[in-house]
Design a protein around this motif. Sequence first.
Motif, PDB file in Angstrom:
ATOM      1  N   MET A 263       0.850  -1.183   0.000  1.00 54.48           N
ATOM      2  CA  MET A 263       0.000   0.000   0.000  1.00 54.48           C
ATOM      3  C   MET A 263       0.890   1.238   0.000  1.00 54.48           C
ATOM      4  O   MET A 263       2.013   1.210   0.507  1.00 54.48           O
ATOM      5  CB  MET A 263      -0.885  -0.027   1.253  1.00 54.48           C
ATOM      6  N   PHE A 264       0.380   2.315  -0.581  1.00 52.56           N
ATOM      7  CA  PHE A 264       1.115   3.574  -0.622  1.00 52.56           C
ATOM      8  C   PHE A 264       0.396   4.645   0.198  1.00 52.56           C
ATOM      9  O   PHE A 264      -0.834   4.650   0.277  1.00 52.56           O
ATOM     10  CB  PHE A 264       1.245   4.080  -2.064  1.00 52.56           C
ATOM     11  N   ALA A 265       1.185   5.549   0.779  1.00 50.93           N
ATOM     12  CA  ALA A 265       0.675   6.775   1.385  1.00 50.93           C
ATOM     13  C   ALA A 265       1.455   7.911   0.735  1.00 50.93           C
ATOM     14  O   ALA A 265       2.685   7.984   0.873  1.00 50.93           O
ATOM     15  CB  ALA A 265       0.862   6.768   2.892  1.00 50.93           C
ATOM     16  N   ILE A 266       0.751   8.785   0.015  1.00 50.68           N
ATOM     17  CA  ILE A 266       1.403   9.709  -0.907  1.00 50.68           C
ATOM     18  C   ILE A 266       0.922  11.140  -0.660  1.00 50.68           C
ATOM     19  O   ILE A 266      -0.281  11.364  -0.508  1.00 50.68           O
ATOM     20  CB  ILE A 266       1.070   9.307  -2.366  1.00 50.68           C
ATOM     21  N   PRO A 267       1.841  12.112  -0.621  1.00 49.88           N
ATOM     22  CA  PRO A 267       1.411  13.512  -0.539  1.00 49.88           C
ATOM     23  C   PRO A 267       0.500  13.830  -1.727  1.00 49.88           C
ATOM     24  O   PRO A 267       0.804  13.482  -2.869  1.00 49.88           O
ATOM     25  CB  PRO A 267       2.717  14.300  -0.639  1.00 49.88           C
ATOM     26  N   TYR A 268      -0.625  14.508  -1.463  1.00 43.41           N
ATOM     27  CA  TYR A 268      -1.633  14.683  -2.510  1.00 43.41           C
ATOM     28  C   TYR A 268      -2.228  16.081  -2.482  1.00 43.41           C
ATOM     29  O   TYR A 268      -2.745  16.519  -1.438  1.00 43.41           O
ATOM     30  CB  TYR A 268      -2.751  13.637  -2.332  1.00 43.41           C
TER      31      TYR A 268
END
Length: 500
Positions: A263-268
């Motif tokens: 899973m990814f956690a990405i600045p958005y």
Amino acid sequence: MQGDVIHDIFVIGGGINGCGIARDAAGRGYSVVLAEMKDFASGTSSASTKLIHGGLRYLEHYEFRLVREALMEREVLWAMAPHVIWPMRFVLPFQKGGLRPAWLIRLGLFLYDYIGGRKLLPATRTLDLAKDPAGRPLKTLFRKAFEYSDGWVDDARLVVLNARDAADRGADIRTATAVVNARRENGHWVVETENAETGARETMQARMLVNAAGPWVDRVLSSAVGRNDVHNVRLVQGSHIVVKKKFSDPRAYFFQNPDGRIMFAIPYQEEFTLIGTTDRDYQGDPRDVRIADEEIDYLCASASEYFAEPVVRDDIVWTYSGVRPLFDDGANKAQEATRDYVLKVEGADGQAPLLNIFGGKLTTYRRLAEAALDKIGEAIGVKGARWTAHSRLPGGDFNVDGFEAEVKTLSARFPFLQPAHARRLVRLYGTRASALLGDARTTEDMGRHFGSDLYEAEVRWLMQEEWARHAEDVLWRRTKRGLHISAAEAAVLEDYMQGR
């Protein structure tokens, strides 16, 4: 019937594959028609994790060709569209006793660094999370991490820029146009379309039909072409949540879950964090796909295993879900199904050829298009040579390190713009932002204000240049102003766009 004109190629589907093929074909001199039943990227192509990446986890499934091709494409695509694609560093926290030993991760990252012709992207390095800022949002049990490079993309804009360039090169591009029937007649295709808003029907002819309908590829074969018992794709649902900003670091996180999934956690969008994705088989109509409660729970719980501050439902500001049309290779689990693409041509003994596109991913869309054009050339004759590898998408005609300079140029020419507004316009439109703003000298010159920093000048541009027809097209695909605009403001925008 549209006169007696017989086009070279008729493309069904306005996702990344359909638009990429239409652009490549038009640039080689083929006459092209593309029909999208709704809006560009309204299906799978805008529901991605928004990465231009090699697919580190695909190495575990021995998909070396796909990974190498994807890795090679990262810098090619970045150079094509440096306004909507840019590098991002990913932090992969390591925990002793985890699913994957450190040596395996190092080996994977070594391959990642060296099998794809990396030139500009920085190499992998090891982090001490006790000292590096990347460790601050994480639980203290994570002491070590690996940091590597991949890319970020505004997926829906990548699609519409391919459509815009295809049209600029002569392609006939149509949205809200469903193909209701396609039949072979006198050695070519007779294609009947219906306008989704007016109900008007039109019949066109083409020498070759390209079925790039994504999740609907089998449905096109059965309903429009009249084939029975069709089953080529495996529909896999992927869902994402967007939450209030969980960390200020510009790097993203790559998390390994206990069930073997990643899973990814990405600045958005400056103010948020994007978390995803899920992988589960989907049986319904792709247009009805919605995130399920169990997927929300899964994403919140999985992210909370890593972040010191848990991710809870109240953090969520938006969710989106899409269906990936993976080629059905018989894999037991959805996450193990191949992400590679498969191209199949049908038609022999003088029959008009049909090219079906199965699978694919954002990162390899340009290579898929080249492979499709090879098939098209074999079927109806070669026109032109490969050309897209060194091309630029609309607005992307500046150096990969030139984004900040473009922002300064736009700000100097239009000094009334707020800094964040100027950056956003360059991020979406690149060098074409100046044309969008035209002769504006004040904020008032941009026309009606629809909320946030969305003005009439931008909406008019999107309607005239990028086929936007509804507020949803503007707010959630051409821009992401939907995250900043109220339902009442969106309704006013819809009324404006419908001339009410």
